[in-house]
Design a protein around this motif. Structure first.
Motif, PDB file in Angstrom:
ATOM      1  N   ALA A  58       3.201   3.950   2.948  1.00  0.00           N
ATOM      2  CA  ALA A  58       2.252   3.275   2.056  1.00  0.00           C
ATOM      3  C   ALA A  58       1.637   4.257   1.067  1.00  0.00           C
ATOM      4  O   ALA A  58       1.467   3.945  -0.117  1.00  0.00           O
ATOM      5  CB  ALA A  58       1.158   2.593   2.875  1.00  0.00           C
ATOM      6  N   PHE A  59       1.309   5.467   1.538  1.00  0.00           N
ATOM      7  CA  PHE A  59       0.750   6.482   0.645  1.00  0.00           C
ATOM      8  C   PHE A  59       1.774   6.919  -0.394  1.00  0.00           C
ATOM      9  O   PHE A  59       1.431   7.193  -1.551  1.00  0.00           O
ATOM     10  CB  PHE A  59       0.264   7.685   1.449  1.00  0.00           C
ATOM     11  N   SER A  60       3.040   6.980   0.004  1.00  0.00           N
ATOM     12  CA  SER A  60       4.104   7.326  -0.941  1.00  0.00           C
ATOM     13  C   SER A  60       4.239   6.237  -2.010  1.00  0.00           C
ATOM     14  O   SER A  60       4.375   6.532  -3.210  1.00  0.00           O
ATOM     15  CB  SER A  60       5.429   7.489  -0.189  1.00  0.00           C
ATOM     16  N   SER A  61       4.151   4.990  -1.588  1.00  0.00           N
ATOM     17  CA  SER A  61       4.202   3.864  -2.531  1.00  0.00           C
ATOM     18  C   SER A  61       3.004   3.880  -3.467  1.00  0.00           C
ATOM     19  O   SER A  61       3.118   3.580  -4.662  1.00  0.00           O
ATOM     20  CB  SER A  61       4.243   2.532  -1.763  1.00  0.00           C
ATOM     21  N   TYR A  62       1.850   4.235  -2.926  1.00  0.00           N
ATOM     22  CA  TYR A  62       0.625   4.317  -3.723  1.00  0.00           C
ATOM     23  C   TYR A  62       0.814   5.284  -4.884  1.00  0.00           C
ATOM     24  O   TYR A  62       0.464   4.984  -6.035  1.00  0.00           O
ATOM     25  CB  TYR A  62      -0.530   4.778  -2.831  1.00  0.00           C
TER      26      TYR A  62
END
Length: 320
Positions: free
Chosen positions: A202-206
């Protein structure tokens, strides 16, 4: 390491305190086998001997409490080691060591967390989850730990790009995309339902969607508040090697009261990413980890132990 060498090291352990490098240079599996061999030879748990050595009046065998704790970490199995770490973190007289607890709940697989909980109950006759619930009710780290404990029970092993994208958008909407402070309830809800791997995705997508790391969106306007605590957790999830390098530096420089963090981190990461941690340490602070340890004010035998751990994974042969 041959059984004969196991026996020779056991004799050295039994008779002297000049065994730290020999034990710390072994793999953790070898250390546990040495512990088994010691009990076979002398009828005593090696951990008990080490603990008694901290109280010994014989100068030639006495060891410091920090060195003892580090050595004990090597000879017990990983889930028992983490159970002991959790209990010590909860029982510190200066206050709960939340960062040590976060290391356990963020850095371990769910299957390992189950074993830690079982080891904790067997050793201390208490339930780890209940002991976490009983600590300071208003502390932000407690709420994060409870969410992490729930996530280890509820999540699926597989990760999903779609869920990661949705979580990233929701984190934005509840954080920098709204006025006021971060919506803690929403963050804890997401955290309690996702694996660490899913949260990391999710942080990578963010970053892909919004052009910067999620951690940069977390404000530091309230030191000790929820955002401050959650930022530490995010840093650990996104870049554990960098997180640990920072923790080790603080301990070597005396800016952290948690001097046992050195052994705790170096033992737990020795066969995972200690080489990378040491590389980041040198890049970030301009010196090798083992040099920082050598120049610190730590007990001399603790230094010997830690430097031996560092040497196992120090692949930089320059300037030696």
């Amino acid at each position: 390491m041959s059984p004969q060498n196991h026996e020779a090291l056991c004799v050295e352990i039994h008779e002297t305190n000049h065994f730290m490098e020999g034990l710390a240079s072994r793999t953790q599996l070898e250390c546990r086998k040495i512990g088994e061999k010691y009990k076979e030879m002398y009828g005593e748990e090696l951990v008990h001997l080490l603990e008694n050595r901290t109280r010994s009046h014989k100068d030639e065998t006495r060891i410091s409490g920090e060195a003892c704790a580090g050595l004990c970490m090597l000879v017990v199995n990983p889930h028992e080691r983490d159970a002991i770490t959790a209990k010590e973190a909860l029982d510190q007289q200066s206050g709960v060591n939340y960062k040590a607890l976060i290391e356990v709940f963020v850095g371990r697989k769910s299957s390992h967390i189950v074993l830690i909980q079982q080891a904790y109950q067997k050793k201390f006759k208490r339930q780890l989850d209940h002991d976490i619930i009983s600590i300071e009710p208003s502390h932000p780290y407690k709420r994060i730990l409870m969410a992490l404990a729930a996530s280890h029970k509820s999540h699926h092993a597989d990760v999903s790009q779609h869920i990661a994208k949705c979580d990233a958008q929701r984190l934005y909407q509840t954080g920098e995309g709204r006025l006021g402070a971060l919506d803690e309830a929403v963050v804890l809800e997401i955290l309690s339902k996702r694996s660490i791997a899913q949260f990391k995705l999710a942080f990578s997508s963010y970053k892909k969607i919004y052009g910067h790391d999620y951690a940069k969106s977390l404000k530091n306007e309230n030191p000790g508040g929820f955002e401050d605590a959650f930022k530490e957790v995010v840093s650990h999830i996104c870049n554990p090697s960098k997180y640990y390098a920072k923790a080790l530096y603080a301990s070597t420089q005396g800016t952290s009261m948690d001097t046992r963090a050195l052994a705790r981190v170096m033992v737990s990461r020795a066969e995972i990413d200690l080489d990378q941690i040491q590389s980041i340490f040198k890049q970030k602070y301009g010196m090798k980890l083992k040099d920082a340890i050598s120049e610190s004010t730590l007990a001399e035998d603790y230094k010997v132990f830690l430097i031996a751990l560092a040497n196992k994974t120090d692949t930089d042969t320059s300037c030696k």
